[in-house]
Design a protein around this motif. Structure first.
Motif, mmCIF file in Angstrom:
data_model
loop_
_atom_site.group_PDB
_atom_site.id
_atom_site.type_symbol
_atom_site.label_atom_id
_atom_site.label_comp_id
_atom_site.label_asym_id
_atom_site.label_seq_id
_atom_site.Cartn_x
_atom_site.Cartn_y
_atom_site.Cartn_z
ATOM 1 N N ARG A 100 0.795 -1.224 0.000
ATOM 2 C CA ARG A 100 0.000 0.000 0.000
ATOM 3 C C ARG A 100 0.830 1.278 0.000
ATOM 4 O O ARG A 100 0.414 2.286 -0.564
ATOM 5 C CB ARG A 100 -0.932 -0.007 1.220
ATOM 6 N N PHE A 101 1.993 1.236 0.623
ATOM 7 C CA PHE A 101 2.808 2.449 0.727
ATOM 8 C C PHE A 101 4.130 2.352 -0.024
ATOM 9 O O PHE A 101 4.834 3.343 -0.144
ATOM 10 C CB PHE A 101 3.109 2.753 2.197
ATOM 11 N N GLY A 102 4.448 1.164 -0.527
ATOM 12 C CA GLY A 102 5.746 0.965 -1.142
ATOM 13 C C GLY A 102 6.804 0.649 -0.100
ATOM 14 O O GLY A 102 6.563 0.715 1.111
ATOM 15 N N ASP A 103 7.968 0.298 -0.559
ATOM 16 C CA ASP A 103 9.087 0.000 0.328
ATOM 17 C C ASP A 103 9.629 1.327 0.876
ATOM 18 O O ASP A 103 10.003 2.208 0.106
ATOM 19 C CB ASP A 103 10.178 -0.735 -0.460
ATOM 20 N N PRO A 104 9.677 1.505 2.205
ATOM 21 C CA PRO A 104 10.120 2.799 2.758
ATOM 22 C C PRO A 104 11.568 3.124 2.415
ATOM 23 O O PRO A 104 11.976 4.283 2.515
ATOM 24 C CB PRO A 104 9.933 2.621 4.267
ATOM 25 N N ARG A 105 12.337 2.130 2.002
ATOM 26 C CA ARG A 105 13.712 2.386 1.599
ATOM 27 C C ARG A 105 13.784 2.984 0.196
ATOM 28 O O ARG A 105 14.811 3.546 -0.186
ATOM 29 C CB ARG A 105 14.524 1.081 1.646
ATOM 30 N N ALA A 165 19.137 -13.579 -8.969
ATOM 31 C CA ALA A 165 17.830 -12.931 -9.125
ATOM 32 C C ALA A 165 16.739 -13.970 -9.360
ATOM 33 O O ALA A 165 15.642 -13.880 -8.788
ATOM 34 C CB ALA A 165 17.882 -11.938 -10.284
ATOM 35 N N ALA A 166 17.038 -14.968 -10.190
ATOM 36 C CA ALA A 166 16.056 -16.018 -10.462
ATOM 37 C C ALA A 166 15.745 -16.817 -9.197
ATOM 38 O O ALA A 166 14.579 -17.126 -8.911
ATOM 39 C CB ALA A 166 16.576 -16.938 -11.562
ATOM 40 N N GLU A 167 16.769 -17.118 -8.421
ATOM 41 C CA GLU A 167 16.561 -17.875 -7.196
ATOM 42 C C GLU A 167 15.803 -17.050 -6.160
ATOM 43 O O GLU A 167 14.942 -17.566 -5.444
ATOM 44 C CB GLU A 167 17.901 -18.328 -6.625
ATOM 45 N N ALA A 168 16.110 -15.746 -6.074
ATOM 46 C CA ALA A 168 15.417 -14.879 -5.119
ATOM 47 C C ALA A 168 13.933 -14.793 -5.449
ATOM 48 O O ALA A 168 13.081 -14.847 -4.547
ATOM 49 C CB ALA A 168 16.042 -13.487 -5.122
ATOM 50 N N ARG A 169 13.597 -14.686 -6.716
ATOM 51 C CA ARG A 169 12.175 -14.621 -7.102
ATOM 52 C C ARG A 169 11.484 -15.949 -6.829
ATOM 53 O O ARG A 169 10.312 -15.985 -6.445
ATOM 54 C CB ARG A 169 12.056 -14.237 -8.577
ATOM 55 N N ARG A 170 12.200 -17.040 -7.034
ATOM 56 C CA ARG A 170 11.612 -18.348 -6.755
ATOM 57 C C ARG A 170 11.354 -18.513 -5.253
ATOM 58 O O ARG A 170 10.293 -18.984 -4.836
ATOM 59 C CB ARG A 170 12.547 -19.462 -7.236
ATOM 60 N N ALA A 171 12.333 -18.082 -4.443
ATOM 61 C CA ALA A 171 12.245 -18.288 -2.999
ATOM 62 C C ALA A 171 11.368 -17.266 -2.299
ATOM 63 O O ALA A 171 10.671 -17.592 -1.331
ATOM 64 C CB ALA A 171 13.645 -18.283 -2.391
ATOM 65 N N PHE A 172 11.391 -16.000 -2.765
ATOM 66 C CA PHE A 172 10.716 -14.923 -2.040
ATOM 67 C C PHE A 172 9.545 -14.312 -2.803
ATOM 68 O O PHE A 172 8.903 -13.392 -2.305
ATOM 69 C CB PHE A 172 11.719 -13.820 -1.696
ATOM 70 N N GLY A 173 9.267 -14.800 -4.007
ATOM 71 C CA GLY A 173 8.124 -14.301 -4.766
ATOM 72 C C GLY A 173 8.524 -13.287 -5.818
ATOM 73 O O GLY A 173 9.589 -12.677 -5.744
ATOM 74 N N ARG A 174 7.628 -13.105 -6.771
ATOM 75 C CA ARG A 174 7.913 -12.206 -7.891
ATOM 76 C C ARG A 174 8.037 -10.761 -7.447
ATOM 77 O O ARG A 174 8.635 -9.942 -8.155
ATOM 78 C CB ARG A 174 6.802 -12.309 -8.946
ATOM 79 N N GLU A 175 7.471 -10.421 -6.303
ATOM 80 C CA GLU A 175 7.509 -9.030 -5.842
ATOM 81 C C GLU A 175 8.707 -8.744 -4.938
ATOM 82 O O GLU A 175 8.832 -7.643 -4.404
ATOM 83 C CB GLU A 175 6.214 -8.692 -5.105
ATOM 84 N N ALA A 176 9.599 -9.713 -4.756
ATOM 85 C CA ALA A 176 10.792 -9.493 -3.939
ATOM 86 C C ALA A 176 11.622 -8.351 -4.525
ATOM 87 O O ALA A 176 11.787 -8.237 -5.744
ATOM 88 C CB ALA A 176 11.621 -10.773 -3.867
ATOM 89 N N LEU A 177 12.137 -7.504 -3.650
ATOM 90 C CA LEU A 177 12.876 -6.320 -4.091
ATOM 91 C C LEU A 177 14.367 -6.506 -3.859
ATOM 92 O O LEU A 177 14.799 -6.893 -2.769
ATOM 93 C CB LEU A 177 12.389 -5.089 -3.329
ATOM 94 N N PHE A 178 15.156 -6.209 -4.891
ATOM 95 C CA PHE A 178 16.612 -6.276 -4.826
ATOM 96 C C PHE A 178 17.165 -5.613 -6.073
ATOM 97 O O PHE A 178 16.427 -5.305 -7.014
ATOM 98 C CB PHE A 178 17.101 -7.730 -4.728
ATOM 99 N N GLY A 179 18.469 -5.367 -6.084
ATOM 100 C CA GLY A 179 19.121 -4.843 -7.273
ATOM 101 C C GLY A 179 19.724 -5.970 -8.093
ATOM 102 O O GLY A 179 19.901 -7.098 -7.609
#
Length: 463
Positions: A263-268, A337-351
């Motif tokens: 609802r508010f986005g990532d505060p970072r 990145a592929a593993e992070a999306r698999r493990a934490f979901g498509r909405e996981a945030l990272f660079g």
């Protein structure tokens, strides 16, 4: 019957009203007007209010048409009738003397539609509504008897408690007690909603899923949108602040963080959406920092297995436990990145890494970026170094929370002399001797110099 007589015949003791002579002669005409449901007139009410006040100030009788509309001008017009004593007393006297449903219902409708605790003469209007509810018919008579709902803010708080106790939101509760859909969207309803959030904010935490279910039920409609958008920030406070310094279980943190960031986005990242919510964003960023640490180590454990990861995890979590890490962000290559999306979901945030930079990105490469306030740390995976940029460093300092990075963005240039001593002088640290805490102690000493906080070896010892 005069205005004073009308009030004195009430069963409730009502303070005497000023008797504006210009309106006395109209009461016989008004008493014969038909009753029925009330609705805000589709006319320029500012003009009505101005004309009404002008007529009274000249000792003239306002028209019957203006009398029929004037109750809608109590607060929201310019001029506002509540700020003109003679005009307001005439309006309230009409409700008292006519003893008809229609004028009372008009006044009650305005009270609910435009309620605010700082409205001028609210106490006076509340008293009239409370005193003459018996002649108003249902639902007003019963609502006043059961909830005393026109008696200011106290009853509204109690109604909010009752609704929460019945596991109903404000709209559902108001409709259940006999009020229309229009009242469910009124300022009265919005104020009641806000009072409910204050109650929830002061309610001790039981379980995070239960807390979130309560907030959802109180704040969201069937379309998952806020019922009262103006109270969105207070919703975030009611959900989060009761946790205080507690560190909820991982699943609970992820559950609440996911709800708020949706609802508010990532505060970072979406800082503008969190303006005025520093108290909540501080808690959420602490949780998200731990989430980024976990994300980094869980992913690199899979894409670049190495027995040393348990030492790094323990080391950085020790600094996190001291609340030294203000922000954390992860940068992955394609495999990470592929593993992070698999493990934490498509909405996981990272660079993610782009193709630029002197160091080519290989399989298993990832970087953990940490903001300590006094410095930035970039800790590379398996064959990289731990890089530190102190505040005021002449070298370009990495930014956190970006979508993409080159390898140059997150590593200090390696000097020609790559002895351990020279690397340390450039704030570059290798990862040798994990089992004996060699590199950990070196980095801990450097971070102590920069932050002033000493983290003991016992706090990052793997047992």
């Amino acid at each position: 019957m005069t205005f004073r007589a009308a009030f004195n015949t009430s069963k409730s003791r009502l303070p005497l009203l000023t008797e504006p002579t210009a309106v006395v002669r109209l009461l016989s005409q008004l008493s014969s007007m038909p009753t029925g449901e009330t609705a805000r007139p589709a006319v320029d009410l500012n003009t009505v209010a101005e004309r009404f006040v002008h007529q009274l100030s000249r000792g003239r009788e306002p028209t019957v048409g203006d009398w029929n509309k004037i109750i809608w001008c109590i607060w929201s017009t310019e001029p506002a009738i509540a700020e003109h004593s003679d005009a307001l007393e005439g309006v309230l006297a009409r409700v008292a003397q006519m003893r008809r449903k229609r004028p009372y219902r008009q006044l009650a409708s305005v009270y609910l539609a435009e309620f605010a605790p700082d409205r001028p003469r609210l106490d006076r209007i509340s008293y009239v509504l409370s005193s003459f509810a018996p002649v108003a018919g249902e639902p007003w008579t019963g609502l006043n008897a059961r909830y005393d709902m026109f008696n200011g803010t106290g009853p509204i708080v109690q109604m909010a408690r009752a609704a929460l106790g019945k596991q109903m939101n404000v709209q559902a509760f108001l409709q259940a007690i006999g009020l229309s859909n229009s009242v469910a969207g009124s300022e009265f309803a919005a104020f009641m909603h806000g009072e409910g959030l204050k109650i929830l904010r002061g309610t001790p935490i039981t379980a995070a899923p239960e807390r979130l279910d309560t907030i959802r039920r109180w704040c969201l409609g069937p379309d998952d949108k806020l019922l009262f958008p103006v109270w969105g920030k207070e919703m975030a406070r009611a959900l989060t602040l009761p946790f205080g310094d507690m560190i909820p279980a991982q699943a609970d943190r992820d559950l609440i963080s996911g709800f708020l960031t949706k609802r508010f986005g990532d505060p970072r990242i979406d800082r503008a959406s969190w303006i005025g919510l520093d108290d909540v964003s501080d808690i959420l960023k602490r949780w998200l920092t731990e989430q980024s640490l976990r994300q980094f180590f869980d992913v690199v454990d899979r894409i670049a297995p190495d027995g040393a990861w348990k030492y790094r995890r323990k080391f950085w979590l020790a600094f996190h436990a001291h609340r030294l890490i203000r922000n954390a962000w992860v940068v992955f290559g394609d495999d990470g990145a592929a593993e992070a999306r698999r493990a934490f979901g498509r909405e996981a945030l990272f660079g993610v890494f782009d193709r630029a930079g002197r160091k080519s990105i290989q399989q298993g490469h990832a970087v953990l970026l940490l903001d300590f306030g006094q410095c930035i740390v970039a800790d590379w995976s398996y064959d990289g170094f731990c890089n530190i940029w102190a505040n005021g460093s002449s070298a370009k300092t990495p930014g956190l929370n970006l979508a993409s990075y080159s390898s140059n963005d997150v590593r200090r240039p390696l000097p020609t002399d790559r002895t351990e001593q020279n690397l340390r002088q450039h704030d570059i640290f290798g990862h040798g001797g994990s089992e004996n805490y060699v590199w950990q102690n070196r980095v801990a000493r450097r971070l102590q110099e920069l932050t002033g906080v000493r983290v003991q070896q016992s706090e990052y010892t793997v047992r």
